[in-house]
Design a protein around this motif. Structure first.
Motif, PDB file in Angstrom:
ATOM      1  N   VAL A 308       0.826  -1.209   0.000  1.00 34.64           N
ATOM      2  CA  VAL A 308       0.000   0.000   0.000  1.00 34.64           C
ATOM      3  C   VAL A 308       0.863   1.263   0.000  1.00 34.64           C
ATOM      4  CG1 VAL A 308      -1.734  -1.282   1.296  1.00 34.64           C
ATOM      5  CG2 VAL A 308      -0.171   0.201   2.527  1.00 34.64           C
ATOM      6  N   SER A 309       0.279   2.359  -0.437  1.00 36.33           N
ATOM      7  CA  SER A 309       1.018   3.628  -0.470  1.00 36.33           C
ATOM      8  C   SER A 309       1.186   4.181   0.939  1.00 36.33           C
ATOM      9  CB  SER A 309       0.296   4.641  -1.361  1.00 36.33           C
ATOM     10  OG  SER A 309      -0.968   4.961  -0.839  1.00 36.33           O
ATOM     11  N   ASN A 310       2.268   4.933   1.120  1.00 37.20           N
ATOM     12  CA  ASN A 310       2.565   5.436   2.468  1.00 37.20           C
ATOM     13  C   ASN A 310       1.738   6.652   2.862  1.00 37.20           C
ATOM     14  OD1 ASN A 310       3.771   7.330   0.832  1.00 37.20           O
ATOM     15  ND2 ASN A 310       5.761   7.291   1.861  1.00 37.20           N
ATOM     16  N   VAL A 311       0.796   7.075   2.007  1.00 40.05           N
ATOM     17  CA  VAL A 311      -0.127   8.143   2.417  1.00 40.05           C
ATOM     18  C   VAL A 311      -1.203   7.595   3.351  1.00 40.05           C
ATOM     19  CG1 VAL A 311       0.220   9.363   0.236  1.00 40.05           C
ATOM     20  CG2 VAL A 311      -1.739   7.834   0.477  1.00 40.05           C
ATOM     21  N   ILE A 312      -1.330   6.282   3.397  1.00 41.32           N
ATOM     22  CA  ILE A 312      -2.362   5.635   4.216  1.00 41.32           C
ATOM     23  C   ILE A 312      -1.927   5.619   5.678  1.00 41.32           C
ATOM     24  CG2 ILE A 312      -3.514   3.420   4.664  1.00 41.32           C
ATOM     25  CD1 ILE A 312      -3.355   2.921   1.612  1.00 41.32           C
ATOM     26  N   THR A 313      -2.845   5.953   6.564  1.00 38.66           N
ATOM     27  CA  THR A 313      -2.540   6.025   7.981  1.00 38.66           C
ATOM     28  C   THR A 313      -2.105   4.674   8.543  1.00 38.66           C
ATOM     29  OG1 THR A 313      -3.425   6.524  10.180  1.00 38.66           O
ATOM     30  CG2 THR A 313      -4.988   5.695   8.555  1.00 38.66           C
ATOM     31  N   LYS A 314      -1.124   4.713   9.453  1.00 38.86           N
ATOM     32  CA  LYS A 314      -0.654   3.498  10.123  1.00 38.86           C
ATOM     33  C   LYS A 314      -1.690   2.978  11.117  1.00 38.86           C
ATOM     34  CE  LYS A 314       3.525   3.608   8.222  1.00 38.86           C
ATOM     35  NZ  LYS A 314       3.451   4.840   7.433  1.00 38.86           N
ATOM     36  N   GLN A 315      -2.723   3.784  11.383  1.00 43.12           N
ATOM     37  CA  GLN A 315      -3.763   3.356  12.326  1.00 43.12           C
ATOM     38  C   GLN A 315      -4.559   2.156  11.816  1.00 43.12           C
ATOM     39  OE1 GLN A 315      -5.679   7.262  12.719  1.00 43.12           O
ATOM     40  NE2 GLN A 315      -5.163   7.277  14.887  1.00 43.12           N
ATOM     41  N   VAL A 316      -4.473   1.889  10.510  1.00 41.50           N
ATOM     42  CA  VAL A 316      -5.203   0.761   9.926  1.00 41.50           C
ATOM     43  C   VAL A 316      -4.477  -0.565  10.182  1.00 41.50           C
ATOM     44  CG1 VAL A 316      -4.086   0.731   7.649  1.00 41.50           C
ATOM     45  CG2 VAL A 316      -6.497   0.090   7.859  1.00 41.50           C
ATOM     46  N   GLN A 317      -3.228  -0.506  10.620  1.00 42.59           N
ATOM     47  CA  GLN A 317      -2.404  -1.707  10.752  1.00 42.59           C
ATOM     48  C   GLN A 317      -2.577  -2.383  12.113  1.00 42.59           C
ATOM     49  OE1 GLN A 317       1.820  -0.968  10.251  1.00 42.59           O
ATOM     50  NE2 GLN A 317       2.152  -3.045   9.520  1.00 42.59           N
ATOM     51  N   TYR A 318      -3.009  -3.647  12.107  1.00 42.48           N
ATOM     52  CA  TYR A 318      -3.083  -4.417  13.344  1.00 42.48           C
ATOM     53  C   TYR A 318      -2.430  -5.791  13.200  1.00 42.48           C
ATOM     54  CZ  TYR A 318      -7.168  -6.753  11.239  1.00 42.48           C
ATOM     55  OH  TYR A 318      -8.013  -7.463  10.407  1.00 42.48           O
ATOM     56  N   THR A 319      -1.755  -6.021  12.056  1.00 42.84           N
ATOM     57  CA  THR A 319      -1.001  -7.254  11.823  1.00 42.84           C
ATOM     58  C   THR A 319       0.329  -6.881  11.159  1.00 42.84           C
ATOM     59  OG1 THR A 319      -1.754  -7.655   9.554  1.00 42.84           O
ATOM     60  CG2 THR A 319      -3.189  -8.434  11.334  1.00 42.84           C
ATOM     61  N   ASP A 320       1.118  -7.903  10.804  1.00 45.33           N
ATOM     62  CA  ASP A 320       2.391  -7.674  10.113  1.00 45.33           C
ATOM     63  C   ASP A 320       2.238  -7.811   8.597  1.00 45.33           C
ATOM     64  OD1 ASP A 320       1.922 -10.371   9.892  1.00 45.33           O
ATOM     65  OD2 ASP A 320       3.838 -11.012  10.751  1.00 45.33           O
ATOM     66  N   LEU A 321       0.998  -7.739   8.094  1.00 46.66           N
ATOM     67  CA  LEU A 321       0.722  -8.031   6.691  1.00 46.66           C
ATOM     68  C   LEU A 321       0.807  -6.811   5.766  1.00 46.66           C
ATOM     69  CD1 LEU A 321      -2.318 -10.438   7.227  1.00 46.66           C
ATOM     70  CD2 LEU A 321      -0.069 -11.078   6.330  1.00 46.66           C
TER      71      LEU A 321
END
Length: 376
Positions: A308-321
């Motif tokens: 995914v592009s790095n403009v996307i918030t890291k708040q969406v991440q809850y795994t290492d995927l």
């Protein structure tokens, strides 16, 4: 029961539509919901909402274009509607501050206003022919108007908050939830759908899910996919979704050579999206801007790797995927990373559903946040 008016869902399937539908299903029987339709086109899943008695859908005949803004015709229609219909809350779901006037009229009628930002940028077809500086001035004006109002400020991410409520520290976050049963990796779905599409079981399959719009960087993605297919980095690629660029996108697909055309599949809008995550091995989302893309929440629950592009918030991440990558005009670095990730498929995809249940995107967390928001 509290009467709640909801504004935001359109005819296309996106983050706002998914969010609102989940609100209705989660609080069915506990509130009386009415949805204020944006345009004269039926909103996404309107039939489902009516048949399941989740909400009443009303159409006030709002008009688009500059004439409606100069005459304030939409404002007058909404004002008149609230004179004859009482609500406890209006929950405005928007990608910008453009609906400030709805909040202003609601406050006039003593209706509590919840204003929720769903994106980190907004593109309006109506304004696409206007100079960029005029659009920037308009957005600034809208933000300033909204800032003056006594409302409850909600956002789906830090980036979405900064876009609509810049430098405001009094913003709360509410994240949507998903049904873990619908998005758990399913090997049976994978085998069945691949067989149906004529995709060999050992093939590496990429996936795009989203509105066919400029926000999603659609044609950049197609260019990347064409190169990846030619180089054998992936064997097949599936595009899912609908939107304003659909016709132009279909024309581009028709121009592909026969070999690529067989392996680059556009399947339109799909309701049961969970099974398509199981079919695929990697998801691409090189968006130009996002609020908090819920596709990534769903994909992680299915154990699907995502580039995914790095403009996307890291708040969406809850795994290492999730792998975040900076966008560039030339997608070579994305090809290298895509090649690396597509080779790393020897892992247990079922385990990630546990991470979902522990995250802020769980059904339990969403329900508690809504109860607090609506004062139930």
């Amino acid at each position: 029961m509290k009467k709640i008016l909801i504004y935001g869902p359109s005819q296309f399937h996106g983050g706002i539509e998914t969010y609102v539908e989940n609100v209705l299903k989660t609080l069915k029987g506990r509130c009386v919901f009415t949805i204020l339709q944006i345009s004269n086109e039926d909103m996404y899943h309107s039939q489902f909402i009516k048949e399941n008695e989740l909400a009443e859908i009303i159409n006030l005949g709002f008009q688009s274009g500059w004439k409606s803004k100069l005459t304030n015709i939409n404002l007058k229609k909404f004002d008149k509607y609230l004179e004859h219909n009482k609500f406890d809350i209006i929950h405005i779901n928007e990608n910008s501050a453009s609906a400030y006037w709805l909040a202003k009229i609601a406050i006039k009628h003593n209706v509590k206003v919840i204003y929720q930002s769903h994106n980190s940028k907004s593109h309006s077809v109506n304004f696409s022919k206007f100079p960029k500086f005029l659009i920037t001035l308009l957005r600034k004006y809208q933000v300033n108007q909204l800032k003056k109002l006594k409302i409850k400020r909600i956002a789906v991410s830090d980036k979405a908050s900064q876009f609509v409520f810049p430098n405001d520290t009094n913003v709360e976050y509410i994240w949507n939830s998903i049904d873990s049963k619908k998005f758990r990796f399913n090997k049976s779905f994978r085998l069945t759908k691949r067989r149906f599409l004529g995709i060999p079981q050992k093939s590496k399959v990429g996936l795009f899910v989203g509105r066919l719009s400029s926000q999603k960087n659609l044609f950049w993605t197609l260019n990347l996919v064409k190169k990846a297919l030619k180089l054998g980095i992936i064997d097949y690629f599936i595009f899912l979704g609908d939107g304003p660029l659909k016709e132009k996108f279909e024309i581009e697909l028709e121009l592909l050579d026969e070999n690529l055309k067989k392996r680059c599949l556009y399947l339109g809008q799909q309701d049961k999206i969970g099974s398509w995550y199981s079919v695929s091995d990697i998801l691409l989302m090189p968006s130009i801007y996002e609020g908090l893309p819920f596709t990534l929440v769903e994909a992680q629950a299915s154990g699907l790797r995502c580039l995914v592009s790095n403009v996307i918030t890291k708040q969406v991440q809850y795994t290492d995927l999730l792998t975040f990558k900076e966008l560039s005009r030339i997608p070579d670095e994305w090809l290298l990373k895509l090649n690396e990730l597509s080779k790393s498929q020897n892992y247990d995809r079922n385990k990630y559903i546990i991470d979902l249940k522990k995250s802020l995107f769980s059904n339990e967390s969403f329900k508690k946040n809504l109860e607090k928001l609506y004062g139930l």
